[in-house]
Design a protein around this motif. Structure first.
Motif, mmCIF file in Angstrom:
data_model
loop_
_atom_site.group_PDB
_atom_site.id
_atom_site.type_symbol
_atom_site.label_atom_id
_atom_site.label_comp_id
_atom_site.label_asym_id
_atom_site.label_seq_id
_atom_site.Cartn_x
_atom_site.Cartn_y
_atom_site.Cartn_z
ATOM 1 N N VAL A 42 0.857 -1.188 0.000
ATOM 2 C CA VAL A 42 0.000 0.000 0.000
ATOM 3 C C VAL A 42 0.889 1.232 0.000
ATOM 4 O O VAL A 42 2.079 1.166 0.323
ATOM 5 N N GLU A 43 0.292 2.351 -0.369
ATOM 6 C CA GLU A 43 0.998 3.622 -0.310
ATOM 7 C C GLU A 43 0.490 4.418 0.884
ATOM 8 O O GLU A 43 -0.730 4.557 1.067
ATOM 9 N N VAL A 44 1.402 4.913 1.692
ATOM 10 C CA VAL A 44 1.052 5.719 2.871
ATOM 11 C C VAL A 44 1.551 7.140 2.627
ATOM 12 O O VAL A 44 2.762 7.379 2.546
ATOM 13 N N TYR A 80 -15.061 -0.368 2.884
ATOM 14 C CA TYR A 80 -14.032 -1.282 2.415
ATOM 15 C C TYR A 80 -13.520 -0.805 1.067
ATOM 16 O O TYR A 80 -14.264 -0.153 0.320
ATOM 17 N N PRO A 81 -12.236 -1.106 0.766
ATOM 18 C CA PRO A 81 -11.247 -1.842 1.563
ATOM 19 C C PRO A 81 -10.821 -1.029 2.781
ATOM 20 O O PRO A 81 -10.956 0.196 2.794
ATOM 21 N N ARG A 82 -10.284 -1.733 3.771
ATOM 22 C CA ARG A 82 -10.012 -1.080 5.047
ATOM 23 C C ARG A 82 -8.784 -1.684 5.716
ATOM 24 O O ARG A 82 -8.480 -2.867 5.531
ATOM 25 N N ILE A 83 -8.108 -0.865 6.506
ATOM 26 C CA ILE A 83 -6.998 -1.329 7.343
ATOM 27 C C ILE A 83 -7.419 -1.178 8.791
ATOM 28 O O ILE A 83 -7.630 -0.060 9.273
ATOM 29 N N PHE A 84 -7.570 -2.321 9.469
ATOM 30 C CA PHE A 84 -7.992 -2.324 10.855
ATOM 31 C C PHE A 84 -6.787 -2.190 11.801
ATOM 32 O O PHE A 84 -5.671 -1.926 11.373
ATOM 33 N N GLY A 85 -7.050 -2.394 13.096
ATOM 34 C CA GLY A 85 -6.001 -2.371 14.106
ATOM 35 C C GLY A 85 -6.002 -1.083 14.908
ATOM 36 O O GLY A 85 -6.115 0.009 14.341
ATOM 37 N N VAL A 139 -13.367 6.837 9.492
ATOM 38 C CA VAL A 139 -13.042 6.103 8.266
ATOM 39 C C VAL A 139 -12.090 6.888 7.371
ATOM 40 O O VAL A 139 -11.481 6.336 6.465
ATOM 41 N N MET A 140 -11.985 8.184 7.616
ATOM 42 C CA MET A 140 -11.008 9.032 6.933
ATOM 43 C C MET A 140 -10.395 9.956 7.984
ATOM 44 O O MET A 140 -10.853 10.011 9.121
ATOM 45 N N LEU A 141 -9.387 10.704 7.607
ATOM 46 C CA LEU A 141 -8.809 11.655 8.548
ATOM 47 C C LEU A 141 -9.586 12.968 8.511
ATOM 48 O O LEU A 141 -10.591 13.096 7.825
ATOM 49 N N ARG A 147 -5.099 8.569 3.982
ATOM 50 C CA ARG A 147 -3.645 8.602 3.794
ATOM 51 C C ARG A 147 -3.155 7.255 3.251
ATOM 52 O O ARG A 147 -1.968 7.086 3.025
ATOM 53 N N PHE A 148 -4.084 6.290 3.111
ATOM 54 C CA PHE A 148 -3.749 4.978 2.558
ATOM 55 C C PHE A 148 -4.311 4.852 1.149
ATOM 56 O O PHE A 148 -5.473 5.186 0.898
ATOM 57 N N TYR A 149 -3.508 4.308 0.251
ATOM 58 C CA TYR A 149 -3.970 4.062 -1.114
ATOM 59 C C TYR A 149 -3.391 2.746 -1.613
ATOM 60 O O TYR A 149 -2.277 2.350 -1.224
ATOM 61 N N THR A 150 -4.169 2.071 -2.446
ATOM 62 C CA THR A 150 -3.641 0.895 -3.119
ATOM 63 C C THR A 150 -2.605 1.348 -4.134
ATOM 64 O O THR A 150 -2.504 2.543 -4.462
ATOM 65 N N THR A 151 -1.831 0.418 -4.660
ATOM 66 C CA THR A 151 -0.792 0.789 -5.616
ATOM 67 C C THR A 151 -1.373 1.279 -6.943
ATOM 68 O O THR A 151 -0.646 1.857 -7.754
ATOM 69 N N ASP A 152 -2.698 1.055 -7.164
ATOM 70 C CA ASP A 152 -3.335 1.644 -8.347
ATOM 71 C C ASP A 152 -4.189 2.863 -7.968
ATOM 72 O O ASP A 152 -5.173 3.193 -8.638
ATOM 73 N N ALA A 153 -3.812 3.511 -6.842
ATOM 74 C CA ALA A 153 -4.328 4.829 -6.456
ATOM 75 C C ALA A 153 -5.771 4.836 -5.946
ATOM 76 O O ALA A 153 -6.409 5.883 -5.939
ATOM 77 N N LYS A 154 -6.278 3.715 -5.462
ATOM 78 C CA LYS A 154 -7.617 3.693 -4.881
ATOM 79 C C LYS A 154 -7.515 3.884 -3.369
ATOM 80 O O LYS A 154 -6.675 3.258 -2.721
ATOM 81 N N PRO A 155 -8.350 4.751 -2.786
ATOM 82 C CA PRO A 155 -8.256 5.008 -1.334
ATOM 83 C C PRO A 155 -8.665 3.804 -0.505
ATOM 84 O O PRO A 155 -9.526 3.015 -0.902
#
Length: 397
Positions: A42-44, A80-85, A139-141, A147-155
């Motif tokens: 992922v891209e941060v 979704y997609p989502r990063i938990f934790g 769910v967003m800042l 601040r997270f994106y997939t490598t094909d630029a999807k949030p």
């Protein structure tokens, strides 16, 4: 020989090379309710005004992660997609404009319960909530972007202000707590991961919300990590009797080592649990804690407290639309009921002192860590918690 400090873990960590740039790293991404975690690139993006980017070193799994992963309540299914934790420890990689209470290289824990220090709630001694940075809309800042994106630029959606199932995360500065300098020891940093949620929530419920006193009697409904943290808090305060209630008999041995003195398995009782507790505590306990998130259990917890002075603390998260199972007239007998979030701790101003108390042995953090796994085994760690086989599984990133 003492375990080496984090020098080896951080051998590739050089903030000057990444500051202000997009970082590509590994994260555990979920694409739908109850779907397996996928470890992928992922891209941060860099932190914006009043934000902090953290290199996560350790993270662990809480039941709140499980509930959200199952998309409870239903309204969460769209995110979704989502990063938990939300339980973790790490080191500050960079800070955005206006952040001056932490800096690059500081060891920190992220917290979902923010403390901006300036709003009318943060400046009030009677609450630990914050109106500037809420955990209910995370769910967003704050600017409405990810601040997270997939490598094909999807949030990718955030979670609980923290999103710690990633090698790097970005959080609001109100959700970052600087740790004592000794946290650069790997063993210490790993333990302090637990302060992001579970241990703080349970111990704080006993100390800050209930203010358990020496010689008092306590009943704890649900002996997961939070319930056992309540037991630790009550034990540290000198409670004379700590009754643990759980339908999983395998939890009782661990609970005894953490302060629980009496046990009840509701499946073994013919009478209501609250009646059994009243018999064991001369009419009812001083303090009862509902840690299961079950409204039926909440009623038992409330009625197990003593008339005249009994206090019930709601610690478990109740996700169903059911309302309180209590008749208003029952409150006229002197019993009280109150909710507790993050143990009543103001994170940024009070957690550093609590961390010192834990390191001094007031609370035994090691007892909560039952498993350790590499980050790529996160799906296995989730199943351990769901099956009731672990309290906290520490994941090494």
């Amino acid at each position: 020989m003492a375990e080496k400090k984090n020098n080896n873990i951080l051998r590739n960590f050089n903030p000057s090379e990444t500051r202000g740039k997009i970082i590509t790293c590994k994260a555990a991404v979920v694409y739908g309710p109850e779907e397996a975690f996928k470890i992928e690139e992922v891209e941060v993006h860099p932190p914006q005004k009043m934000e902090v980017r953290i290199k996560i070193l350790f993270t662990s799994i809480c039941h709140s992660d499980v509930d959200a992963w199952k998309a409870q309540p239903e309204s969460r299914r769209a995110f979704y997609p989502r990063i938990f934790g939300h339980e973790a420890s790490g080191i500050v990689e960079s800070v955005g404009e206006g952040v001056n209470d932490v800096r690059e290289g500081d060891y920190v824990v992220p917290i979902f319960q923010a403390e901006c220090g300036e709003c009318k709630l943060c400046t009030c001694e009677k609450t630990n909530t914050c109106e500037s940075v809420s955990y209910t809309n995370t769910v967003m800042l704050s600017d409405g972007k990810s601040r997270f994106y997939t490598t094909d630029a999807k949030p990718i959606f955030h979670f609980l202000n923290t999103s710690t199932f990633s090698e790097y995360t970005v959080v609001h500065s109100a959700c970052v707590v600087k740790l004592p300098s000794v946290a650069d020891d790997t063993r210490i940093l790993k333990r302090l991961t637990l302060l992001s949620c579970g241990v703080t929530t349970g111990v704080g419920a006993a100390w800050n919300v209930a203010n358990v006193h020496s010689g008092s009697t306590v009943a704890i409904f649900g002996l997961g990590s939070v319930g056992l943290a309540v037991a630790e808090g009550a034990r540290a305060r000198g409670a004379s009797k700590i009754i643990g209630i759980d339908i999983n008999p395998h939890k009782f041995i661990k609970a005894q080592a953490m302060g629980v003195t009496e046990f009840i398995n509701p499946k073994d009782e013919e009478k209501p649990v609250y009646e059994k507790i009243r018999e064991m505590s001369e009419g009812g306990v001083h303090y009862s804690f509902e840690c299961s998130g079950n409204s039926d259990v909440l009623r038992d917890a409330f009625l197990s407290s003593h008339e005249g002075w009994g206090l019930t603390v709601i610690v478990g998260i109740h996700l169903t639309p059911k309302t309180l199972p209590i008749h208003p007239m029952e409150l006229f007998y002197g019993r009280r009921i109150v909710g507790s979030m993050f143990g009543g701790f103001k994170g940024k101003s009070q957690l550093p002192h609590f961390a010192q108390q834990c390191l001094q042995g007031v609370v035994k953090l090691d007892d909560f860590i039952t498993h350790e796994l590499p980050f790529h085994d996160i799906n296995e760690a989730f199943q351990l918690l769901i099956a009731g086989k672990s309290l906290r599984c520490i994941l090494h990133l």
